[in-house]
Motif scaffolding. Structure first.
Motif, short mmCIF file in Angstrom:
data_model
loop_
_atom_site.label_atom_id
_atom_site.label_comp_id
_atom_site.label_asym_id
_atom_site.label_seq_id
_atom_site.Cartn_x
_atom_site.Cartn_y
_atom_site.Cartn_z
N LEU A 116 0.87 -1.03 0.07
CA LEU A 116 0.19 0.08 0.17
C LEU A 116 0.59 1.00 0.19
CD1 LEU A 116 -3.11 -1.27 2.41
CD2 LEU A 116 -2.82 -0.74 0.59
N ALA A 117 1.64 1.32 0.50
CA ALA A 117 2.82 2.43 1.07
C ALA A 117 3.79 2.49 -0.84
CB ALA A 117 4.17 2.62 1.68
N VAL A 118 4.26 1.32 -0.92
CA VAL A 118 4.19 1.70 -2.76
C VAL A 118 3.13 2.42 -3.35
CG1 VAL A 118 5.97 0.95 -4.64
CG2 VAL A 118 6.76 -0.08 -1.98
N ALA A 119 2.06 1.62 -3.40
CA ALA A 119 1.06 1.98 -4.65
C ALA A 119 1.17 3.55 -4.59
CB ALA A 119 -0.28 0.82 -4.23
N GLU A 158 9.03 -11.86 0.65
CA GLU A 158 9.64 -12.06 1.98
C GLU A 158 11.23 -11.84 2.31
OE1 GLU A 158 9.51 -15.84 3.23
OE2 GLU A 158 6.95 -16.12 2.71
N ARG A 159 12.05 -11.39 1.51
CA ARG A 159 13.28 -11.27 1.32
C ARG A 159 13.38 -9.88 0.75
NH1 ARG A 159 15.84 -14.44 -3.41
NH2 ARG A 159 13.65 -15.41 -3.78
N GLU A 160 12.80 -8.80 -0.09
CA GLU A 160 12.43 -8.14 -0.12
C GLU A 160 11.66 -7.41 1.42
OE1 GLU A 160 12.10 -9.77 -4.28
OE2 GLU A 160 11.23 -10.63 -1.48
N MET A 161 11.13 -7.89 1.99
CA MET A 161 10.51 -7.18 3.05
C MET A 161 11.64 -7.50 4.43
SD MET A 161 7.77 -6.50 3.61
CE MET A 161 6.71 -6.24 4.97
N ALA A 162 12.37 -8.57 4.28
CA ALA A 162 13.46 -8.08 5.39
C ALA A 162 14.76 -7.48 4.55
CB ALA A 162 13.92 -9.46 5.35
N ALA A 163 14.49 -6.97 3.56
CA ALA A 163 15.23 -6.38 3.57
C ALA A 163 15.20 -4.90 3.19
CB ALA A 163 16.00 -6.68 2.11
N GLY A 164 14.12 -4.19 3.90
CA GLY A 164 13.02 -3.21 2.97
C GLY A 164 13.06 -2.85 1.37
N SER A 186 14.30 -7.80 -14.64
CA SER A 186 14.84 -7.34 -12.72
C SER A 186 15.85 -6.97 -12.30
CB SER A 186 14.21 -8.54 -11.83
OG SER A 186 12.78 -9.10 -12.63
N VAL A 187 15.45 -6.27 -11.04
CA VAL A 187 16.31 -4.96 -10.15
C VAL A 187 15.52 -4.93 -8.93
CG1 VAL A 187 15.75 -2.72 -11.65
CG2 VAL A 187 17.45 -2.70 -10.61
N THR A 188 16.33 -5.21 -7.83
CA THR A 188 15.99 -4.84 -6.49
C THR A 188 16.29 -3.91 -6.38
OG1 THR A 188 16.27 -7.64 -6.56
CG2 THR A 188 16.16 -6.04 -4.34
N MET A 189 15.61 -2.68 -5.32
CA MET A 189 16.15 -1.47 -4.95
C MET A 189 14.92 -0.88 -3.80
SD MET A 189 13.32 0.69 -7.82
CE MET A 189 14.59 0.08 -9.22
N PRO A 190 15.70 -0.37 -2.83
CA PRO A 190 14.80 0.63 -2.05
C PRO A 190 13.65 0.95 -2.34
CG PRO A 190 17.19 1.83 -1.82
CD PRO A 190 17.00 0.28 -3.49
N ALA A 191 12.54 0.19 -2.05
CA ALA A 191 11.24 0.62 -2.07
C ALA A 191 10.63 2.44 -2.67
CB ALA A 191 10.41 0.09 -1.12
N GLN A 192 11.57 3.21 -1.69
CA GLN A 192 11.74 4.65 -2.28
C GLN A 192 11.96 4.98 -3.40
OE1 GLN A 192 13.03 3.20 0.50
NE2 GLN A 192 12.69 3.76 2.03
N SER A 193 12.71 4.24 -4.09
CA SER A 193 13.52 4.26 -5.19
C SER A 193 12.73 3.87 -6.54
CB SER A 193 14.79 3.69 -5.87
OG SER A 193 15.68 4.28 -4.78
N VAL A 194 11.27 3.48 -6.35
CA VAL A 194 10.18 2.76 -7.53
C VAL A 194 10.52 3.79 -8.63
CG1 VAL A 194 8.30 1.35 -8.20
CG2 VAL A 194 9.88 1.01 -5.90
N LEU A 195 9.71 4.36 -8.24
CA LEU A 195 8.70 5.45 -8.13
C LEU A 195 10.07 6.03 -10.18
CD1 LEU A 195 6.54 7.78 -9.54
CD2 LEU A 195 7.70 9.12 -7.90
N ALA A 196 11.48 6.28 -10.01
CA ALA A 196 12.07 6.09 -10.52
C ALA A 196 12.33 5.27 -12.12
CB ALA A 196 13.62 6.42 -10.41
#
Length: 87
Positions: free
Chosen positions: A13-16, A55-61, A73-83
């Protein structure tokens, strides 16, 4: 946006919310199907990016963003998704 269990709902919900505030149309897939079915649905709907929260993403934020056209695919901080998604 795909997630596996109820524990990921607050993050989803926060990322959405972040994406919507940035002007990105966002859909949460809440059905209890597996990841394969969820990705197939996104592909059929022509959704260009899928944000995965496991689960892995959640644990790492973090979250994983999958480009549905390239399959990368790329894994990143949730705050960086918009970019990535707003491109």
């Amino acid at each position: 946006m795909l997630f596996r269990s109820g524990a990921q709902i607050p993050t989803a919900l926060a990322v959405a919310s972040l994406l919507r505030q940035g002007g990105v149309n966002t859909m949460l897939y809440t059905e209890p199907n597996g990841p394969k079915q969820k990705l197939q649905y996104a592909d059929r709907m022509g959704i260009p990016y899928v944000v995965l929260i496991g689960e892995r993403e959640m644990a790492a934020g973090q979250v994983t963003v999958k480009n549905m056209q390239t399959g990368r695919s790329v894994t990143m901080p949730a705050q960086s998704v918009l970019a990535i998604v707003a491109q």
